[in-house]
Design a protein around this motif. Structure first.
Motif, PDB file in Angstrom:
ATOM      1  N   GLY A 114      15.008  49.565  31.766  1.00 43.53           N
ATOM      2  CA  GLY A 114      14.426  48.875  32.907  1.00 43.53           C
ATOM      3  C   GLY A 114      14.177  47.401  32.713  1.00 43.53           C
ATOM      4  O   GLY A 114      13.537  46.758  33.544  1.00 43.53           O
ATOM      5  N   VAL A 115      14.684  46.827  31.615  1.00 45.36           N
ATOM      6  CA  VAL A 115      14.483  45.406  31.360  1.00 45.36           C
ATOM      7  C   VAL A 115      15.479  44.592  32.180  1.00 45.36           C
ATOM      8  O   VAL A 115      16.677  44.896  32.206  1.00 45.36           O
ATOM      9  N   ASN A 116      14.990  43.563  32.869  1.00 49.06           N
ATOM     10  CA  ASN A 116      15.846  42.654  33.620  1.00 49.06           C
ATOM     11  C   ASN A 116      16.325  41.562  32.669  1.00 49.06           C
ATOM     12  O   ASN A 116      15.574  40.655  32.324  1.00 49.06           O
ATOM     13  N   ARG A 119       5.159  45.549  36.953  1.00 47.78           N
ATOM     14  CA  ARG A 119       5.280  46.999  37.123  1.00 47.78           C
ATOM     15  C   ARG A 119       6.047  47.657  35.978  1.00 47.78           C
ATOM     16  O   ARG A 119       6.054  48.879  35.879  1.00 47.78           O
ATOM     17  N   ARG A 120       6.677  46.851  35.159  1.00 44.83           N
ATOM     18  CA  ARG A 120       7.465  47.431  34.067  1.00 44.83           C
ATOM     19  C   ARG A 120       6.570  47.761  32.881  1.00 44.83           C
ATOM     20  O   ARG A 120       5.854  46.902  32.374  1.00 44.83           O
ATOM     21  N   THR A 160      11.155  53.289  27.700  1.00 43.05           N
ATOM     22  CA  THR A 160       9.765  53.203  28.148  1.00 43.05           C
ATOM     23  C   THR A 160       9.217  54.625  28.136  1.00 43.05           C
ATOM     24  O   THR A 160       9.986  55.596  28.219  1.00 43.05           O
TER      25      THR A 160
END
Length: 373
Positions: A78-80, A349-350, A311
């Motif tokens: 989920g990392v941008n 939110r991450r 995560t």
């Protein structure tokens, strides 16, 4: 004006196998040792899953992507990442899906043009090249050259689309023979496929994807889990030069010698990495048991080995056999015990991102020696 190339009929008539007997023997021994190791592993899909991601990444790098294995796992967590890497990672994920689909299918169906087309459709789904008839052999002329090159100044002009399917039929007939040692035949198979260049895009990746499938069908491998792209990426210039020599100067023997060196070197490296991963897995078993005090310790360990950057919410989803509250508690204990390290702090939110750094280091070749190999 350059005209489309007409491939030689297989097998090549100029081949003198005596010229590469020594490297062929070495490559067979190295690959046999690696396959023997894989055959004894109880859970190769868990322990060697990083190899699949590494192969997908390296094969895509040969075609110009820049994302690394670490980037792929981070994106899955989920990392941008920014910098346009997301598009690269989708291509890598598509390659991994195609490879996994092919590996799962090959035990129940023959090695066929239909399977190759299905893999190609998965490879180009939603990425650059998605408008170039995914899953279909080309109906128009293509050529290879520098970006923007015309057909007149192309490096290579593959066969006319009018004869592509006939070329593929001849290629497939050759694959069904036992004309020579399977490792030599796999070298010929790969080069001829690249010469035919049957798709408008994605030929290199599909051609590399087929190598373990072919070796499995020929009985050289117990599982189609041997990948060459790391070596080919490290020797990219020679890889392309040797392929060029085949169609330009009929230099089959030089190409085959290069290919056999690739198999020998990559098999030896895979033995080292596989042994190191097995050692790491065994070393961590007690740590997972001690940290969790749970009957689910091995499930947690296996889940992290197949998704080494994660995560907690995403890993809870993966641990479907554990109740959500139990899975979350066990993962928190693993974090608190220091078995995994913090990769990215929580942001907005991450949630926080963790990784099993030791596994990633081994899988990428950064720290194999640290595990006694």
């Amino acid at each position: 004006m350059k005209t489309p190339f007409i491939p030689v009929e297989l097998p090549p008539h100029t081949l003198d196998i005596n010229r590469f007997v020594q490297i062929l023997g070495e490559a067979n021994r190295s690959l046999s040792r690696y396959d023997g190791m894989i055959h004894t592993i109880i859970n190769p899909d868990v322990l060697l899953s990083p190899f699949i991601t590494e192969e997908a990444t390296q094969s895509s790098m040969i075609e110009g992507t820049l994302a690394t294995v670490d980037d792929v796992y981070a994106c899955e967590a989920g990392v941008n990442l920014g910098g346009g890497k997301e598009a690269d990672i989708v291509e890598i994920e598509n390659y991994r899906k195609a490879l996994e689909y092919a590996s799962a299918s090959i035990g129940d169906r023959p090695f066929s043009l239909g399977l190759i087309k299905e893999c190609h459709r998965l490879l180009l789904d939603g990425v650059r090249g998605s408008t170039k008839t995914p899953g279909e052999f080309r109906q128009e002329q293509n050529w290879i050259g520098r970006p923007g090159a015309s057909m007149e100044n192309a490096t290579f002009v593959p066969p006319s689309p009018l004869i592509v399917e006939a070329c593929l039929d001849g290629w497939m007939r050759y694959l069904q023979t036992d004309h020579v040692d399977p490792l030599v035949q796999s070298a010929i198979m790969h080069a001829q496929f690249e010469i035919i260049h049957p798709f408008l895009d994605g030929n290199g990746r599909i051609g590399r994807l087929m190598i373990p499938l072919f070796l499995y069908v020929k009985g050289v491998l117990h599982r189609p889990m041997f990948y060459l792209s790391a070596y080919l990426e490290a020797h990219r210039d020679e890889y392309y030069a040797r392929l060029h020599g085949v169609h330009e100067y009929d230099e089959w023997e030089a190409w085959i010698q290069f290919f056999l060196r690739a198999i020998d070197s990559q098999a030896k490296e895979n033995v080292r990495r596989s042994a190191a991963i097995i050692r790491l897995y065994e070393d961590l078993k007690e740590q997972f048991r001690h940290a969790t005090h749970s009957e689910h310790a091995q499930k947690v360990q296996d889940a992290i080995f197949t998704m080494p950057t994660f995560t907690i919410p995403k890993m809870v989803e993966r641990l479907k056999e554990c109740p959500t509250t139990t899975a979350r508690s066990l993962l928190n204990k693993v974090v608190q015990a220091g078995i995994v390290e913090l990769r990215y702090e929580a942001s907005g939110r991450r949630p926080a991102v963790y990784r099993l750094a030791s596994l990633l280091d081994i899988a990428s070749g950064r720290d194999v020696a640290g595990y006694g190999y």
